[in-house]
Scaffold this active site. Structure first.
Site, PDB file in Angstrom:
ATOM      1  N   GLY A 134       0.815  -1.206   0.000  1.00 48.34           N
ATOM      2  CA  GLY A 134       0.000   0.000   0.000  1.00 48.34           C
ATOM      3  C   GLY A 134       0.849   1.258   0.000  1.00 48.34           C
ATOM      4  CB  SER A 135       0.065   4.646   1.245  1.00 50.02           C
ATOM      5  OG  SER A 135      -1.140   4.760   0.511  1.00 50.02           O
TER       6      SER A 135
END
Length: 661
Positions: free
Chosen positions: A282-283
């Site tokens: 993810g981020s």
């Protein structure tokens, strides 16, 4: 008469010859064969496990030791009533009476009853005084701190072979050399004696000295276990490194297990998740995207990105943001974790340089840590990237990593640009001392330049001070890091709509990092964002780690950190264009920033009458950080128009009045 006597004499003579021939055959011709057969029936050579080397933590605490225990065996022919003996033994040792009775009834000279008994069990079995049951001393592995470091240490089977973790990885070092002992039944068939044969004593294994600290490991496991339990998560992973040397300070998996009784726990709990489990980051992976763009000179921290109010369409595919953003500077793109802004950043980088940067930070390959079962993660070859593969990879989808890989990558930012090989064992015991395995950090690459690393550290600091990771802030210490909230991907199914992986990776203090830590929580309930689930675990662990290590706070905590919202202030209504939110900085800091500007030279322009969007663009071009208050058009500003132009990065307060915006 004489004839009968002659026949008898012939028969006696033939009988005597037969006896003599038989004796000759048994005692001379076949002597060696029968001797070996007799030995096989009367004696047995047992291989005795040696004491395994002790495993110590970084401060000399014992994590794994070998203790002398007793093992019980039986001579079935002496047992008498196998069924009764089996019932008695099974009751004392909690064994299967049927299987034990079958073993005690076998036509054999030796069978194991139970190996490596706990002292109370051995004492109870001795007190029973069962015929045909005897005891031998063996060595048993014992973990005095029980669950602490279990997944890293591994466990040992009944045959004294390491079956996981360091016990398996360093088997040839810690196992030692088995001894041999001969046991014999004497003529009375009631005792066992050691014949006059050479005895080979076991040679103890060598000791291991780890980089793990038992105190930090215990704290890490407690914090990780707490969040997994509170959030009813499937599992959790945590790894903490010294960014300069690659030494693993703590490595935790939840749920855990007790290696003293590992068979009593589900096999899934035996996994060393930070090393073995790959997931979509993810981020947290946006740091890598930023590194590729910065290294190529394709983006500046003040560059503006139109984040298109929540989504972007590429190749007829709509990719959404986690919330609607309008214009953001690149610093804000990272701080607020905009997917659209990150995608637009990645689109400035050609596929090959982007791929090479990912590889340079260690993804898609093993870190070569000294632990078994490491996963290399998954990075698709650049030649196979589809038209939007780079867009997804830029914010951590379509790629899988391990928590350890992520920690190593962020350590490269923390230490100034060196990718170091992680390790758990610091030294091995030698005669008269110990031999260091890593006298110097093993640098395996330099992913990006020192200039890029400095900018990355600044961006990651903004994530904590004014972005998605404010809950990772630690009083008295500067913290840099990145949150991650990724949908779980299931092969053959796709992304699950309601299952997420929350994570945070960061380091502190930013000026001279002492520790890098990664926290990953699989499918938390009641909130799933990395900033609310994983970042608080990072804060709790790293704060205690810094204090434990004697790292002095840089300052006393102010009433409010820069970028932290004032809990007593009324929340300002959000502007319709989703302007970047930021808390008002400390007034003294603002005054000082303005005061150091030269009285002659550039001055601050007048923002009055500008819309919020126009004011943001104008301020960003001057290198300033606009902080919007209210809705509408700019009515007044602080510092006022005409004041000396503040230094780059200074916040400018823009107060908006209701009207047409």
């Amino acid at each position: 008469m004489k004839r009968r006597l002659a026949v008898v004499l012939v028969l006696v003579a033939m009988w005597s010859v037969g006896i003599v021939w038989r004796l000759y055959h048994l005692q001379v011709a076949e002597h060696e064969a029968y001797r070996r057969r007799a030995e096989k029936q009367q004696q047995r050579v047992l291989e005795l496990d040696p004491p395994r080397g002790t495993i110590y933590d970084a401060r000399g605490r014992e994590l794994a030791v070998s203790v002398a225990v007793e093992s019980a065996f039986a001579v079935p022919r002496e047992v008498g009533d196998p069924a009764a003996a089996a019932r008695r033994i099974a009751g004392l040792l909690k064994l299967d009476a049927g299987r034990l009775a079958a073993a005690l009834s076998a036509d054999r000279e030796f069978v194991w009853v139970a190996r490596k008994l706990d002292p109370p069990q051995a004492q109870a079995l001795r007190a029973a005084r069962l015929p045909g049951i005897y005891f031998l001393e063996e060595s048993k592995r014992y973990y005095p701190m029980r669950e602490v470091g279990a997944a890293v240490l591994g466990y040992v089977g009944t045959d004294d072979h390491g079956l996981g973790g360091l016990e398996s990885q360093y088997e040839k070092v810690v196992a030692g050399v088995p001894g041999r002992r001969t046991v014999l039944r004497d003529a009375r068939a009631g005792t066992l004696a050691t014949p006059d044969h050479p005895i080979s004593e076991p040679v103890p294994g060598r000791d291991l000295y780890l980089t793990l600290d038992a105190v930090l490991q215990s704290v890490a496991e407690a914090e990780l276990g707490r969040v997994v339990a509170e959030r009813r998560a499937n599992s959790g992973s945590l790894v903490m490194l010294d960014p300069w040397t690659g030494a693993v300070l703590a490595m935790a998996s939840a749920p855990g297990f007790d290696p003293n009784h590992f068979r009593s726990f589900p096999q899934e709990t035996w996994r060393n998740r930070p090393v073995m489990d790959a997931y979509e980051p993810g981020s947290t992976f946006k740091m890598i995207t930023a590194a590729a763009a910065l290294e190529g000179g394709l983006v500046d921290t003040d560059d503006l990105f139109d984040c298109e109010m929540g989504g972007i369409t590429l190749a007829k595919t709509r990719i959404s943001d986690h919330r609607a953003f309008g214009l953001l500077t690149f610093r804000e793109v990272i701080a607020k974790s905009s997917n659209v802004g990150t995608i637009k950043t990645a689109l400035r980088v050609a596929n090959r340089p982007f791929y090479d940067t990912i590889r340079a930070f260690g993804f898609g390959r093993l870190t070569q840590i000294d632990l078994p079962g490491e996963s290399a993660g998954l990075l698709m070859p650049v030649e196979r990237w589809g038209p939007i593969a780079k867009a997804y990879i830029s914010f951590g989808q379509g790629i899988s990593v391990t928590p350890l890989q992520l920690a190593v990558a962020f350590a490269a930012v923390a230490n100034g640009g060196k990718l170091v090989r992680p390790h758990v064992v610091a030294a091995v015991g030698e005669e008269g001392g110990r031999r260091a395995l890593h006298p110097q950090p093993e640098v395996v690459g330099e992913p990006v330049s020192a200039r890029t690393v400095a900018t990355l550290a600044s961006l990651l600091t903004s994530v904590v001070t004014e972005g998605t990771a404010k809950s990772a802030a630690i009083a008295g210490f500067s913290v840099a890091g990145k949150t991650g909230t990724a949908q779980k991907a299931v092969p053959g199914v796709g992304y699950l709509p309601d299952e997420f992986i929350a994570s945070f990776v960061g380091f502190a203090p930013v000026e001279r990092p002492s520790v890098v830590a990664v926290v990953v929580v699989d499918d938390p309930k009641g909130g799933y964002h990395g900033g609310e689930v994983a970042a608080p675990v990072f804060k709790a662990l790293v704060e205690r780690t810094l204090l434990y290590a004697g790292v002095r706070p840089q300052r006393e905590r102010p009433e409010r950190w820069p970028g932290e919202p004032d809990p007593d202030a009324e929340p300002a209504p959000e502007e319709s264009v989703q302007v970047a939110e930021s808390a008002e900085p400390d007034a003294a800091t603002e005054t000082a920033a303005v005061a150091v500007a030269a009285p002659s030279g550039p001055t601050l322009p007048d923002f009055a009458g500008l819309t919020a969007r126009q004011a943001m663009v104008h301020a960003a071009r001057l290198g300033l950080r606009p902080v919007l208050r209210g809705n509408g058009v700019v009515e007044r500003q602080e510092p006022p128009a005409g004041a000396p132009l503040p230094v780059r990065g200074t916040a400018v307060q823009l107060y908006l009045a209701a009207g047409i915006s």
